[in-house]
Structures are given as C-alpha cells and as structure tokens.
Design a protein around this motif. Structure first.
Motif, PDB file in Angstrom:
ATOM      1  N   UNK A  96      46.030  37.185  65.700  1.00  0.00           N
ATOM      2  CA  UNK A  96      44.898  38.074  65.465  1.00  0.00           C
ATOM      3  C   UNK A  96      43.762  37.251  64.888  1.00  0.00           C
ATOM      4  N   UNK A  97      42.596  37.325  65.537  1.00  0.00           N
ATOM      5  CA  UNK A  97      41.428  36.564  65.086  1.00  0.00           C
ATOM      6  C   UNK A  97      40.438  37.483  64.383  1.00  0.00           C
ATOM      7  N   UNK A  98      39.981  37.067  63.218  1.00  0.00           N
ATOM      8  CA  UNK A  98      39.018  37.832  62.434  1.00  0.00           C
ATOM      9  C   UNK A  98      37.717  37.039  62.360  1.00  0.00           C
ATOM     10  N   UNK A  99      36.612  37.725  62.601  1.00  0.00           N
ATOM     11  CA  UNK A  99      35.311  37.071  62.450  1.00  0.00           C
ATOM     12  C   UNK A  99      34.871  37.224  61.001  1.00  0.00           C
ATOM     13  N   UNK A 100      34.707  36.124  60.303  1.00  0.00           N
ATOM     14  CA  UNK A 100      34.307  36.207  58.904  1.00  0.00           C
ATOM     15  C   UNK A 100      34.167  34.843  58.267  1.00  0.00           C
ATOM     16  N   UNK A 101      33.614  34.849  57.080  1.00  0.00           N
ATOM     17  CA  UNK A 101      33.418  33.648  56.276  1.00  0.00           C
ATOM     18  C   UNK A 101      34.583  33.559  55.287  1.00  0.00           C
ATOM     19  N   UNK A 102      35.297  32.442  55.297  1.00  0.00           N
ATOM     20  CA  UNK A 102      36.460  32.292  54.419  1.00  0.00           C
ATOM     21  C   UNK A 102      36.101  32.473  52.949  1.00  0.00           C
ATOM     22  N   UNK A 103      34.866  32.162  52.567  1.00  0.00           N
ATOM     23  CA  UNK A 103      34.460  32.269  51.164  1.00  0.00           C
ATOM     24  C   UNK A 103      34.339  33.718  50.698  1.00  0.00           C
ATOM     25  N   UNK A 104      34.181  34.644  51.636  1.00  0.00           N
ATOM     26  CA  UNK A 104      34.008  36.047  51.255  1.00  0.00           C
ATOM     27  C   UNK A 104      35.067  36.954  51.876  1.00  0.00           C
ATOM     28  N   UNK A 105      35.929  36.421  52.728  1.00  0.00           N
ATOM     29  CA  UNK A 105      36.905  37.238  53.443  1.00  0.00           C
ATOM     30  C   UNK A 105      37.946  37.813  52.484  1.00  0.00           C
ATOM     31  N   UNK A 106      38.223  39.110  52.623  1.00  0.00           N
ATOM     32  CA  UNK A 106      39.174  39.813  51.759  1.00  0.00           C
ATOM     33  C   UNK A 106      40.582  39.689  52.345  1.00  0.00           C
ATOM     34  N   UNK A 107      41.466  38.981  51.641  1.00  0.00           N
ATOM     35  CA  UNK A 107      42.839  38.783  52.109  1.00  0.00           C
ATOM     36  C   UNK A 107      43.832  39.788  51.530  1.00  0.00           C
ATOM     37  N   UNK A 108      43.352  40.752  50.789  1.00  0.00           N
ATOM     38  CA  UNK A 108      44.267  41.660  50.095  1.00  0.00           C
ATOM     39  C   UNK A 108      45.198  42.417  51.035  1.00  0.00           C
ATOM     40  N   UNK A 109      44.740  42.707  52.244  1.00  0.00           N
ATOM     41  CA  UNK A 109      45.569  43.459  53.186  1.00  0.00           C
ATOM     42  C   UNK A 109      45.834  42.665  54.461  1.00  0.00           C
ATOM     43  N   UNK A 110      45.806  41.343  54.342  1.00  0.00           N
ATOM     44  CA  UNK A 110      45.948  40.491  55.519  1.00  0.00           C
ATOM     45  C   UNK A 110      47.372  40.514  56.071  1.00  0.00           C
ATOM     46  N   UNK A 111      48.358  40.451  55.196  1.00  0.00           N
ATOM     47  CA  UNK A 111      49.750  40.392  55.627  1.00  0.00           C
ATOM     48  C   UNK A 111      50.419  41.753  55.457  1.00  0.00           C
ATOM     49  N   UNK A 112      51.534  42.008  56.152  1.00  0.00           N
ATOM     50  CA  UNK A 112      52.254  43.283  55.998  1.00  0.00           C
ATOM     51  C   UNK A 112      52.818  43.457  54.589  1.00  0.00           C
ATOM     52  N   UNK A 113      52.949  44.699  54.177  1.00  0.00           N
ATOM     53  CA  UNK A 113      53.459  45.000  52.835  1.00  0.00           C
ATOM     54  C   UNK A 113      54.875  44.469  52.624  1.00  0.00           C
TER      55      UNK A 113
END
Length: 257
Positions: A96-113
């Motif tokens: 899955x590719x996300x368009x974003x800036x690594x410095x501001x990208x929110x990883x809180x919900x990136x991986x499954x629970x």
C-alpha cells in the motif's frame, strides 16, 4: 518469496523518465544486490508489517517484498514514483502506497491492531526501513525519538525497530561512545532511547547520482527503559545547550537558558 519477472529498476527509471530531484536530496540505489543487503540488516521480516520511508523507484521496496513480509506500507512524497509503486502493488498484492511527507505523516494507525505488543515484550512484527534523503534524515530521527519516548506513531505497537540510512558522519555520531571525539547531541538523544548499531558503510559511488559522501546503514532497537528517564523535550533542551557551547564549561552553557 520471489516476485514475478519485472522491469529492472534502471528500466523503471527510464520508462517513467525519473530523475533524482536535487531539492529533495534524492539518490537512487539501482543495484538489487545492495538493496537486498540493506534489507538483510533489518533481520527476519517474514510475516511482518513493514513501513518503507521514501521508496523512490522501488529498489529496496522489491527487496522487502521478497522477504515474504505480510504487508508493506510505503510513504512517498514524490508522485512521479507512484506508477512504479503501483506496479509492485499489483503484482505482489501486499503493498500500500501513501502519498505524504515522512516528517508529518501520522503512523498511529499504519499497522493492524493485532500487531500491538506490550512495551516490555520483544519487538512487535513491525519494522521501519528507508534510504533517507540527507535533507530530512536528522530531523526525522529526532521526530522518531520523540515518538518512541511518548510511545506514539509506530511505537504505539511496541518497540518497533528501524533500519535507516544516513550520511556516514551522522551515522558515526549516532553510535559514538562516551568520551569519543564524535560524541554529540545526536549520540546522547538517540542512545538514550535506542540500542544503535552501525551495520554497514555504502560508498557514495553506489548511488545515482553519486553524493560526495559515503552512507551508513544504522539499526535502531528501542530500549525498554530510557537511560535518562526524563521528558524528551527537557533532555533535548539540555543537550542542545551543552553542545552548542561545547568548548566552554558546562555550568556556563547551562546558564544560557
């Protein structure tokens, strides 16, 4: 897990007329044997959820997919690379590719629970990998250290490890021992929160275009407990003042604020 026959990374670069953007400090690794070597320093990724920061034309991306990861999440700021990344998503079914800036990208919900593990357990089946542009590498690692201290972002899931590239001199400062000439604010801030190992030095000529410096591959494993158990912002503030006036006595440095 081998991917089906694909155009080489060099072919992808030519096909989509890709060139390294100087203002984004981009440097490509076209040699797949080197991409596989970088990924190998992350350890066993089979069945893991991996996040790659700045995949570019997708060399390291392919190497990660061939380790049989469960899913690969990539964060890319430059839209020019998305056709090539979509090709990898289509043939693998695990990207899955996300368009974003690594410095501001929110990883809180990136991986499954279900990836979440207790901080005191072994690291979860999650990992962050990236051939980082020099322009963001230092601010990004400080951002990640703050997230580790707060157990947010990718560290909401537990002690997520990282394998990242940095300019050689920066990498050497990260692993510098106490009393070393290379000991710095970077050394203290990062070693406070992580066990850090310099895994490999890549000559600049291995990149396209070739930077004027060599590159270090660094592996980070968050500690169960920081060496200095104080708020992150306080630690960084003190370190900033100490090393800003490193030729003076500590008492005079700390008296500046």
């Amino acid at each position: 897990m081998r991917l089906p026959p694909l155009p080489t990374i060099s072919d992808v670069v030519r096909l989509y007329r890709l060139s390294a953007a100087k203002h984004l400090s981009q440097n490509f690794i076209l040699d797949m044997s080197l991409n596989h070597k970088i990924v190998s320093f992350a350890g066993n990724l089979k069945g893991c959820h991996v996040c790659e920061v700045g995949p570019g034309p997708g060399g390291i991306t392919r190497a990660i997919l061939e380790t049989d990861v469960k899913h690969l999440h990539v964060i890319e700021k430059d839209l020019r690379f998305f056709p090539g990344l979509q090709m990898l998503a289509d043939v693998s079914g695990r990207l899955t590719a996300y368009h974003g800036d690594a410095l501001t990208f929110d990883m809180n919900n990136l991986f499954p629970e279900e990836c979440i593990k207790s901080w005191d357990d072994e690291p979860p089946d999650t990992h962050i990998i990236g051939n980082l542009p020099f322009s963001i590498s230092t601010p990004l690692i400080f951002k990640y250290m703050e997230a580790i201290s707060n157990r947010t972002g990718a560290w909401r899931y537990g002690r997520t490890c990282m394998t990242l590239t940095f300019q050689k001199e920066v990498a050497e400062r990260m692993v510098a021992k106490p009393n070393s000439d290379q000991r710095s604010r970077v050394s203290i801030d990062i070693q406070n929160y992580c066990e850090v190992k310099l895994k490999h030095i890549i000559p600049g000529k291995a990149f396209v275009p070739s930077p004027d410096v060599d590159v270090g591959v660094v592996h980070f494993k968050p500690r169960k407990k920081p060496q200095i158990d104080l708020p992150y912002k306080l630690i960084t503030k003190v370190n900033r003042h100490l090393f800003h006036y490193r030729q003076k006595q500590c008492k005079n440095s700390l008296a500046t604020e």
